[in-house]
Design a protein around this motif. Structure first.
Motif, PDB file in Angstrom:
ATOM      1  N   GLU A  16    -103.448 -10.952  34.255  1.00 31.68           N
ATOM      2  CA  GLU A  16    -101.867 -11.204  34.841  1.00 31.68           C
ATOM      3  C   GLU A  16    -101.877  -9.540  35.757  1.00 31.68           C
ATOM      4  N   ILE A  17    -101.413  -9.063  35.663  1.00 34.79           N
ATOM      5  CA  ILE A  17    -100.693  -7.523  36.063  1.00 34.79           C
ATOM      6  C   ILE A  17    -102.199  -6.427  35.748  1.00 34.79           C
ATOM      7  N   ILE A  18    -102.772  -6.121  37.711  1.00 37.95           N
ATOM      8  CA  ILE A  18    -104.155  -5.550  37.203  1.00 37.95           C
ATOM      9  C   ILE A  18    -103.500  -3.926  38.276  1.00 37.95           C
ATOM     10  N   TYR A  19    -102.665  -2.645  37.478  1.00 39.47           N
ATOM     11  CA  TYR A  19    -102.795  -1.804  38.028  1.00 39.47           C
ATOM     12  C   TYR A  19    -104.390  -0.776  38.177  1.00 39.47           C
ATOM     13  N   VAL A  20    -104.039  -0.595  40.097  1.00 42.99           N
ATOM     14  CA  VAL A  20    -105.145  -0.462  40.062  1.00 42.99           C
ATOM     15  C   VAL A  20    -104.733   1.800  41.108  1.00 42.99           C
ATOM     16  N   VAL A  21    -105.850   2.635  39.955  1.00 44.74           N
ATOM     17  CA  VAL A  21    -105.007   4.225  40.511  1.00 44.74           C
ATOM     18  C   VAL A  21    -105.948   4.789  40.826  1.00 44.74           C
ATOM     19  N   GLN A  35    -109.477  11.900  34.860  1.00 41.62           N
ATOM     20  CA  GLN A  35    -109.927  10.777  34.430  1.00 41.62           C
ATOM     21  C   GLN A  35    -109.085   9.559  34.389  1.00 41.62           C
ATOM     22  N   GLN A  36    -109.573   8.491  34.064  1.00 46.79           N
ATOM     23  CA  GLN A  36    -108.798   7.341  34.099  1.00 46.79           C
ATOM     24  C   GLN A  36    -107.965   7.426  32.750  1.00 46.79           C
ATOM     25  N   ALA A  37    -108.067   7.837  31.112  1.00 43.92           N
ATOM     26  CA  ALA A  37    -107.361   7.887  30.064  1.00 43.92           C
ATOM     27  C   ALA A  37    -106.320   8.687  30.968  1.00 43.92           C
ATOM     28  N   GLU A  38    -106.066  10.101  31.383  1.00 40.71           N
ATOM     29  CA  GLU A  38    -105.393  10.602  32.391  1.00 40.71           C
ATOM     30  C   GLU A  38    -104.405  10.067  33.326  1.00 40.71           C
ATOM     31  N   ALA A  39    -104.662   8.792  33.708  1.00 39.29           N
ATOM     32  CA  ALA A  39    -104.104   8.336  35.037  1.00 39.29           C
ATOM     33  C   ALA A  39    -103.256   7.456  33.851  1.00 39.29           C
ATOM     34  N   ILE A  40    -103.777   6.267  33.516  1.00 42.80           N
ATOM     35  CA  ILE A  40    -102.604   5.412  32.757  1.00 42.80           C
ATOM     36  C   ILE A  40    -101.980   5.705  31.468  1.00 42.80           C
ATOM     37  N   GLY A  41    -103.182   6.774  30.861  1.00 42.28           N
ATOM     38  CA  GLY A  41    -102.343   7.326  29.499  1.00 42.28           C
ATOM     39  C   GLY A  41    -103.328   6.876  28.432  1.00 42.28           C
ATOM     40  N   GLY A  99    -106.437  -0.745  34.042  1.00 36.62           N
ATOM     41  CA  GLY A  99    -106.131   0.234  35.115  1.00 36.62           C
ATOM     42  C   GLY A  99    -107.673   1.202  36.013  1.00 36.62           C
ATOM     43  N   LEU A 100    -107.695   1.033  37.259  1.00 41.31           N
ATOM     44  CA  LEU A 100    -109.099   1.746  37.384  1.00 41.31           C
ATOM     45  C   LEU A 100    -108.642   2.602  37.832  1.00 41.31           C
ATOM     46  N   GLY A 101    -109.477   3.745  37.885  1.00 42.91           N
ATOM     47  CA  GLY A 101    -109.679   5.331  38.059  1.00 42.91           C
ATOM     48  C   GLY A 101    -110.495   4.871  39.162  1.00 42.91           C
ATOM     49  N   GLY A 102    -110.645   5.952  40.241  1.00 41.49           N
ATOM     50  CA  GLY A 102    -111.330   6.022  41.318  1.00 41.49           C
ATOM     51  C   GLY A 102    -111.826   7.988  40.840  1.00 41.49           C
ATOM     52  N   PHE A 103    -112.944   7.784  41.396  1.00 40.88           N
ATOM     53  CA  PHE A 103    -113.521   9.944  41.276  1.00 40.88           C
ATOM     54  C   PHE A 103    -114.124  10.093  43.272  1.00 40.88           C
ATOM     55  N   GLY A 104    -114.093  10.604  43.376  1.00 37.73           N
ATOM     56  CA  GLY A 104    -114.694  11.113  44.057  1.00 37.73           C
ATOM     57  C   GLY A 104    -114.779  12.911  44.560  1.00 37.73           C
ATOM     58  N   GLU A 105    -115.839  13.123  45.767  1.00 36.61           N
ATOM     59  CA  GLU A 105    -116.258  14.168  45.088  1.00 36.61           C
ATOM     60  C   GLU A 105    -115.171  15.744  46.645  1.00 36.61           C
ATOM     61  N   MET A 106    -114.931  16.188  45.951  1.00 40.61           N
ATOM     62  CA  MET A 106    -114.523  17.592  47.003  1.00 40.61           C
ATOM     63  C   MET A 106    -115.101  18.379  47.903  1.00 40.61           C
ATOM     64  N   LEU A 107    -115.271  18.373  48.867  1.00 37.58           N
ATOM     65  CA  LEU A 107    -115.729  18.721  49.767  1.00 37.58           C
ATOM     66  C   LEU A 107    -115.851  20.422  49.738  1.00 37.58           C
TER      67      LEU A 107
END
Length: 224
Positions: free
Chosen positions: A4-9, A15-21, A48-56
């Motif tokens: 079914e629906i897959i949400y991409v965050v 944190q993934q939990a913060e993004a999707i509850g 849900g799928l969360g992304g992590f990246g570097e802040m320069l």
């Protein structure tokens, strides 16, 4: 299983939990309601799928003492001046579309990509403010996490790192702490050590007592 629906965050180190509850996140839920959610038909499931990246690291991002504001004890408070810039904005967009592309390639259906919003302070691994370096004019700590100006103080948390990659840095903190402790112990065993641990001791001088500052270069204190 019906897909079914897959949400991409897309979030910068959120944190993934913060993004999707916290609902349906195994590590953050428990009890009868949680079990009931897991027993629902597959057609009602989402992920849900969360992304992590570097802040320069940016020179303009900083913390400083704000003498114009005082806390309840009358002490000046810490002010934080920090913002994301163009590179972080572009990375967020790139992560969002890459995540959607990966899910679609894996066979997921009805993929919905969106940017959930993020700002400095939302993550749990902000770093910087006491970076390591060889030059005391441009850094707070030396390569051993020891302060340039206060040699008996070591800082081994995220303060020493001006930026982080996308992985959890906690194991790195542990390694830096173990390394700093090993260095401190070895320096304490050297009579010519630059590491000067001290405490004030009450010394009797004739019929009088006075406080003296005693430096511990080794097991024998040197008081003056």
């Amino acid at each position: 299983m019906t897909k079914e629906i897959i949400y991409v965050v897309s979030d910068i180190r959120v944190q993934q939990a913060e993004a999707i509850g916290t609902k349906e996140v195994a590590e953050l839920d428990f009890g009868g309601d949680f079990k009931e959610i897991l027993s629902r038909p597959a057609e009602s499931w989402t992920m849900g799928l969360g992304g992590f990246g570097e802040m320069l690291p940016y020179y303009e991002n900083k913390v400083y003492i704000d003498h114009s504001k005082k806390d309840k004890w009358g002490q000046p408070v810490l002010a934080i001046d920090c913002e994301y810039k163009e590179n972080e904005a572009k990375m967020r967009e790139d992560m969002m579309y890459d995540a959607a592309e990966m899910l679609e390639a894996a066979g997921a259906k009805k993929v919905k990509a969106y940017d959930n919003g993020c700002y400095p302070g939302m993550t749990i691994h902000e770093m910087g403010t006491a970076r390591m370096g060889n030059d005391p004019k441009e850094s707070v700590l030396n390569k051993w996490n020891q302060m340039h100006e206060v040699s008996n103080v070591f800082v081994t948390d995220g303060s020493c790192m001006p930026s982080s990659a996308c992985q959890n840095p906690s194991l790195t903190y542990m390694a830096l702490t173990a390394r700093a402790c090993d260095y401190a112990v070895k320096e304490l065993k050297k009579k010519t050590s630059r590491l000067r641990l001290f405490k004030y001791e009450k010394i009797k001088n004739g019929n009088d007592w006075r406080w003296q500052k005693c430096f511990y270069w080794s097991s024998t204190p040197n008081c003056s």
